[in-house]
Design a protein around this motif. Structure first.
Motif, PDB file in Angstrom:
ATOM      1  N   ALA A 182       0.188   8.856 -28.116  1.00 53.26           N
ATOM      2  CA  ALA A 182       1.175   9.070 -29.182  1.00 53.26           C
ATOM      3  C   ALA A 182       1.757  10.479 -29.093  1.00 53.26           C
ATOM      4  CB  ALA A 182       0.540   8.832 -30.545  1.00 53.26           C
ATOM      5  N   ALA A 183       0.899  11.476 -28.925  1.00 54.76           N
ATOM      6  CA  ALA A 183       1.366  12.862 -28.825  1.00 54.76           C
ATOM      7  C   ALA A 183       2.270  13.054 -27.613  1.00 54.76           C
ATOM      8  CB  ALA A 183       0.172  13.809 -28.767  1.00 54.76           C
ATOM      9  N   ARG A 184       1.879  12.504 -26.475  1.00 55.44           N
ATOM     10  CA  ARG A 184       2.691  12.629 -25.256  1.00 55.44           C
ATOM     11  C   ARG A 184       4.058  12.000 -25.424  1.00 55.44           C
ATOM     12  NH1 ARG A 184      -1.767  11.251 -21.445  1.00 55.44           N
ATOM     13  NH2 ARG A 184      -2.612  13.308 -21.165  1.00 55.44           N
ATOM     14  N   TRP A 185       4.096  10.811 -26.012  1.00 57.40           N
ATOM     15  CA  TRP A 185       5.380  10.140 -26.208  1.00 57.40           C
ATOM     16  C   TRP A 185       6.300  10.978 -27.086  1.00 57.40           C
ATOM     17  CZ3 TRP A 185       3.895   4.358 -27.425  1.00 57.40           C
ATOM     18  CH2 TRP A 185       3.409   3.752 -26.260  1.00 57.40           C
ATOM     19  N   ILE A 186       5.751  11.557 -28.143  1.00 57.77           N
ATOM     20  CA  ILE A 186       6.559  12.377 -29.053  1.00 57.77           C
ATOM     21  C   ILE A 186       7.082  13.615 -28.325  1.00 57.77           C
ATOM     22  CG2 ILE A 186       6.480  13.798 -31.141  1.00 57.77           C
ATOM     23  CD1 ILE A 186       4.501  11.613 -32.255  1.00 57.77           C
ATOM     24  N   VAL A 187       6.220  14.293 -27.591  1.00 59.31           N
ATOM     25  CA  VAL A 187       6.636  15.488 -26.843  1.00 59.31           C
ATOM     26  C   VAL A 187       7.721  15.140 -25.825  1.00 59.31           C
ATOM     27  CG1 VAL A 187       5.855  17.216 -25.165  1.00 59.31           C
ATOM     28  CG2 VAL A 187       4.495  16.753 -27.214  1.00 59.31           C
ATOM     29  N   ARG A 188       7.618  13.998 -25.193  1.00 63.85           N
ATOM     30  CA  ARG A 188       8.611  13.606 -24.177  1.00 63.85           C
ATOM     31  C   ARG A 188       9.969  13.261 -24.774  1.00 63.85           C
ATOM     32  NH1 ARG A 188       4.795  10.218 -20.001  1.00 63.85           N
ATOM     33  NH2 ARG A 188       3.774  12.068 -19.164  1.00 63.85           N
ATOM     34  N   VAL A 189      10.000  12.795 -25.996  1.00 64.27           N
ATOM     35  CA  VAL A 189      11.288  12.503 -26.638  1.00 64.27           C
ATOM     36  C   VAL A 189      11.969  13.798 -27.080  1.00 64.27           C
ATOM     37  CG1 VAL A 189      12.371  11.405 -28.646  1.00 64.27           C
ATOM     38  CG2 VAL A 189      10.711  10.135 -27.286  1.00 64.27           C
ATOM     39  N   TRP A 190      11.183  14.827 -27.413  1.00 61.93           N
ATOM     40  CA  TRP A 190      11.737  16.116 -27.837  1.00 61.93           C
ATOM     41  C   TRP A 190      11.211  17.240 -26.946  1.00 61.93           C
ATOM     42  CZ3 TRP A 190      10.483  12.500 -31.628  1.00 61.93           C
ATOM     43  CH2 TRP A 190      11.546  12.105 -32.446  1.00 61.93           C
ATOM     44  N   PRO A 191      11.587  17.266 -25.667  1.00 66.92           N
ATOM     45  CA  PRO A 191      11.067  18.319 -24.788  1.00 66.92           C
ATOM     46  C   PRO A 191      11.574  19.714 -25.168  1.00 66.92           C
ATOM     47  CG  PRO A 191      12.769  17.078 -23.671  1.00 66.92           C
ATOM     48  CD  PRO A 191      12.481  16.362 -24.969  1.00 66.92           C
ATOM     49  N   GLU A 192      12.697  19.767 -25.873  1.00 64.63           N
ATOM     50  CA  GLU A 192      13.285  21.060 -26.240  1.00 64.63           C
ATOM     51  C   GLU A 192      12.640  21.692 -27.473  1.00 64.63           C
ATOM     52  OE1 GLU A 192      15.178  18.050 -28.795  1.00 64.63           O
ATOM     53  OE2 GLU A 192      14.729  18.096 -26.668  1.00 64.63           O
ATOM     54  N   ALA A 193      11.785  20.967 -28.169  1.00 64.61           N
ATOM     55  CA  ALA A 193      11.129  21.503 -29.368  1.00 64.61           C
ATOM     56  C   ALA A 193      10.177  22.632 -28.984  1.00 64.61           C
ATOM     57  CB  ALA A 193      10.361  20.395 -30.092  1.00 64.61           C
ATOM     58  N   ASP A 194       9.961  23.553 -29.900  1.00 63.32           N
ATOM     59  CA  ASP A 194       9.031  24.665 -29.688  1.00 63.32           C
ATOM     60  C   ASP A 194       7.613  24.138 -29.925  1.00 63.32           C
ATOM     61  OD1 ASP A 194       7.527  26.957 -29.615  1.00 63.32           O
ATOM     62  OD2 ASP A 194       8.440  27.856 -31.392  1.00 63.32           O
ATOM     63  N   TRP A 195       6.966  23.683 -28.884  1.00 64.93           N
ATOM     64  CA  TRP A 195       5.648  23.057 -29.021  1.00 64.93           C
ATOM     65  C   TRP A 195       4.531  24.069 -29.184  1.00 64.93           C
ATOM     66  CZ3 TRP A 195       5.447  18.556 -30.903  1.00 64.93           C
ATOM     67  CH2 TRP A 195       6.518  17.680 -30.694  1.00 64.93           C
ATOM     68  N   LYS A 196       4.878  25.355 -29.297  1.00 59.99           N
ATOM     69  CA  LYS A 196       3.869  26.362 -29.662  1.00 59.99           C
ATOM     70  C   LYS A 196       3.502  26.196 -31.129  1.00 59.99           C
ATOM     71  CE  LYS A 196       5.708  29.566 -26.322  1.00 59.99           C
ATOM     72  NZ  LYS A 196       6.688  30.618 -26.170  1.00 59.99           N
ATOM     73  N   ARG A 197       4.384  25.528 -31.865  1.00 53.61           N
ATOM     74  CA  ARG A 197       4.153  25.249 -33.291  1.00 53.61           C
ATOM     75  C   ARG A 197       3.954  23.749 -33.464  1.00 53.61           C
ATOM     76  NH1 ARG A 197       5.991  29.391 -36.736  1.00 53.61           N
ATOM     77  NH2 ARG A 197       7.099  31.032 -35.619  1.00 53.61           N
ATOM     78  N   PRO A 198       3.104  23.344 -34.416  1.00 58.71           N
ATOM     79  CA  PRO A 198       2.919  21.909 -34.653  1.00 58.71           C
ATOM     80  C   PRO A 198       4.167  21.283 -35.269  1.00 58.71           C
ATOM     81  CG  PRO A 198       1.539  23.210 -36.131  1.00 58.71           C
ATOM     82  CD  PRO A 198       2.248  24.167 -35.240  1.00 58.71           C
ATOM     83  N   HIS A 199       4.380  20.006 -34.969  1.00 60.74           N
ATOM     84  CA  HIS A 199       5.499  19.238 -35.494  1.00 60.74           C
ATOM     85  C   HIS A 199       4.972  17.934 -36.081  1.00 60.74           C
ATOM     86  CE1 HIS A 199       7.723  22.002 -32.958  1.00 60.74           C
ATOM     87  NE2 HIS A 199       8.845  21.579 -33.508  1.00 60.74           N
ATOM     88  N   THR A 200       5.689  17.426 -37.079  1.00 66.48           N
ATOM     89  CA  THR A 200       5.332  16.153 -37.700  1.00 66.48           C
ATOM     90  C   THR A 200       6.461  15.163 -37.462  1.00 66.48           C
ATOM     91  OG1 THR A 200       4.004  17.259 -39.371  1.00 66.48           O
ATOM     92  CG2 THR A 200       4.719  15.014 -39.865  1.00 66.48           C
ATOM     93  N   PHE A 201       6.080  13.995 -36.951  1.00 70.33           N
ATOM     94  CA  PHE A 201       7.029  12.915 -36.709  1.00 70.33           C
ATOM     95  C   PHE A 201       6.848  11.882 -37.810  1.00 70.33           C
ATOM     96  CE2 PHE A 201       8.074   8.931 -34.164  1.00 70.33           C
ATOM     97  CZ  PHE A 201       9.445   9.093 -34.276  1.00 70.33           C
ATOM     98  N   CYS A 202       7.900  11.669 -38.593  1.00 68.19           N
ATOM     99  CA  CYS A 202       7.877  10.687 -39.679  1.00 68.19           C
ATOM    100  C   CYS A 202       8.364   9.352 -39.126  1.00 68.19           C
ATOM    101  CB  CYS A 202       8.769  11.147 -40.825  1.00 68.19           C
ATOM    102  SG  CYS A 202       8.853   9.959 -42.171  1.00 68.19           S
ATOM    103  N   LEU A 203       7.522   8.338 -39.201  1.00 70.03           N
ATOM    104  CA  LEU A 203       7.872   7.044 -38.633  1.00 70.03           C
ATOM    105  C   LEU A 203       8.932   6.320 -39.463  1.00 70.03           C
ATOM    106  CD1 LEU A 203       4.234   6.171 -37.765  1.00 70.03           C
ATOM    107  CD2 LEU A 203       6.038   6.460 -36.106  1.00 70.03           C
ATOM    108  N   ALA A 204       9.011   6.585 -40.753  1.00 70.31           N
ATOM    109  CA  ALA A 204       9.973   5.893 -41.615  1.00 70.31           C
ATOM    110  C   ALA A 204      11.413   6.250 -41.272  1.00 70.31           C
ATOM    111  CB  ALA A 204       9.698   6.212 -43.080  1.00 70.31           C
ATOM    112  N   ASP A 205      11.669   7.544 -41.009  1.00 72.68           N
ATOM    113  CA  ASP A 205      13.048   7.947 -40.711  1.00 72.68           C
ATOM    114  C   ASP A 205      13.236   8.452 -39.282  1.00 72.68           C
ATOM    115  OD1 ASP A 205      11.856  10.438 -40.824  1.00 72.68           O
ATOM    116  OD2 ASP A 205      12.878  11.072 -42.643  1.00 72.68           O
TER     117      ASP A 205
END
Length: 108
Positions: free
Chosen positions: A70-93
């Motif tokens: 799950a984490a890998r898939w999310i990172v691959r969809v947003w490779p440009e995100a600053d992954w030094k900081r945690p991110h939350t993916f909301c499945l509803a929106d």
């Protein structure tokens, strides 16, 4: 946005986050949000880590493999995100937000 060798943006398909949300909801029944970070509290080095919560905000237990996928898939969809900081993916929106910004919004 990161460019691929063909000069295509890293996530050119606007429907990709929505499809990812559907796939993750199917893979993890009851999941509402997935928090992804590179700091697993049980590891001494950077390591993909995911925390899944239901609609009530209760954590869901996941196997290590499911959490990493799950984490890998999310990172691959947003490779440009600053992954030094945690991110939350909301499945509803199908929105990805820096986790510290999500916490700040809840405090208002």
């Amino acid at each position: 946005m990161l460019a691929m060798p063909s000069e295509t943006p890293g996530c050119p398909d606007d429907g990709r986050p929505r499809r990812l949300a559907v796939q993750l909801a199917d893979m993890i029944p009851g999941a509402a949000t997935i928090r992804v970070s590179l700091t697993n509290p049980t590891q001494a080095w950077p390591h993909l880590h995911a925390v899944v919560k239901d609609k009530a905000g209760r954590p869901l237990e996941l196997g290590r493999t499911t959490a990493r996928v799950a984490a890998r898939w999310i990172v691959r969809v947003w490779p440009e995100a600053d992954w030094k900081r945690p991110h939350t993916f909301c499945l509803a929106d199908a929105m990805l937000t820096r986790s510290d910004l999500v916490a700040a919004d809840r405090g208002r």
